[in-house]
Motif scaffolding. Sequence first.
Motif, short mmCIF file in Angstrom:
data_model
loop_
_atom_site.label_atom_id
_atom_site.label_comp_id
_atom_site.label_asym_id
_atom_site.label_seq_id
_atom_site.Cartn_x
_atom_site.Cartn_y
_atom_site.Cartn_z
N ILE A 86 -39.31 -52.32 20.02
CA ILE A 86 -38.08 -52.96 19.39
C ILE A 86 -37.70 -52.16 17.91
N ASP A 104 -39.11 -57.78 15.47
CA ASP A 104 -37.77 -58.03 15.28
C ASP A 104 -37.06 -58.85 14.76
N LYS A 110 -32.68 -52.32 20.50
CA LYS A 110 -33.14 -53.19 21.17
C LYS A 110 -33.08 -54.51 20.71
#
Length: 324
Positions: A86, A104, A110
């Motif tokens: 990600i 993240d 993503k």
Amino acid sequence: MKTRYVSCLLGGFAALCLTACEDHRLSPNASFPDRIEFIAQRQYPEGIAYSAQLDRFIITSLTQGKIGTVDINGNYADLITPPELIAGVGVKVADGRIFVCNGDQGVSSKSSPATTRRTAELLVFNINSRQLERRTDLDDLLPGVNHFANDLAIQPDGTVYVTDSFAPVIYRVTSSGQASILVNDPRFASATFGLNGIVYHSNGYLIVANTGAGKLYKVDLQNNNAISEVGGLPSLPGDGLTLLNGDLYVVTGSGSRVAQVRSTDNWQTASIVKFDTDGYSQATTNVVVNARVFTLNARIGEISAAMGNPALLQSNNYSIMKFR
């Protein structure tokens, strides 16, 4: 906790049980320039490593979840664009593999509500095949809290230690992929950004930075993982850490400088030898190549400013600086 393997392993992880030599100390190139400018579209490369095998720096991407390379002439190229990654954060190269932290912050193409501030994973890629060999979920070990896998250190036996900036823990992943929480301690907590850079010292301990607290801590692996603050230092909000010839190089000052830090008592206490301030801007971390320290100017401040609005992240120009 889930560890996932894929069919391309070919027994390769057996080598990690013997030794895990980081592939960054030497290079076929005799000398590197003091500054390497490169262009990479919206890369925002938080992590940097070096592969002598590829004769390239390895960099990650917070915004695109990919891994790229930069040569000494500043030529950038995509290396791996895996769907599982990600946001690439800390990265190391060892024994023909790329180890990368997957987190993240909500600024990746993503990112999703299910993964933003909820992701802590260790991904391992084969540098020759470019294929994913192992994916280890770490956030499952401490459910119900925020997570962000940030940086990693590799022990010679192949054990990997991973910091979490949103949870006060350091994870331990064995060479066979078994994950556990090494330590969970309130001293590692922060209202903003907690654990960050981490290094393994050959005397059998870890040194880790708590950015929000402005402190360095020692985790003694040979003494029941005892945690102690490294004394004698002023506030030092550290990001990336790198050891060279016994000294610790700390990216600090919101990425505006690198501190050379030295200890004479096995990191019970330490002092600052010097600051290098020229040429650093929004830097994140560093790597040793040819007995010199190189630091990544990653525009990390723009990430913080754009939280919740990834469209603001449009920078393409970055650089790598030699410590002087």
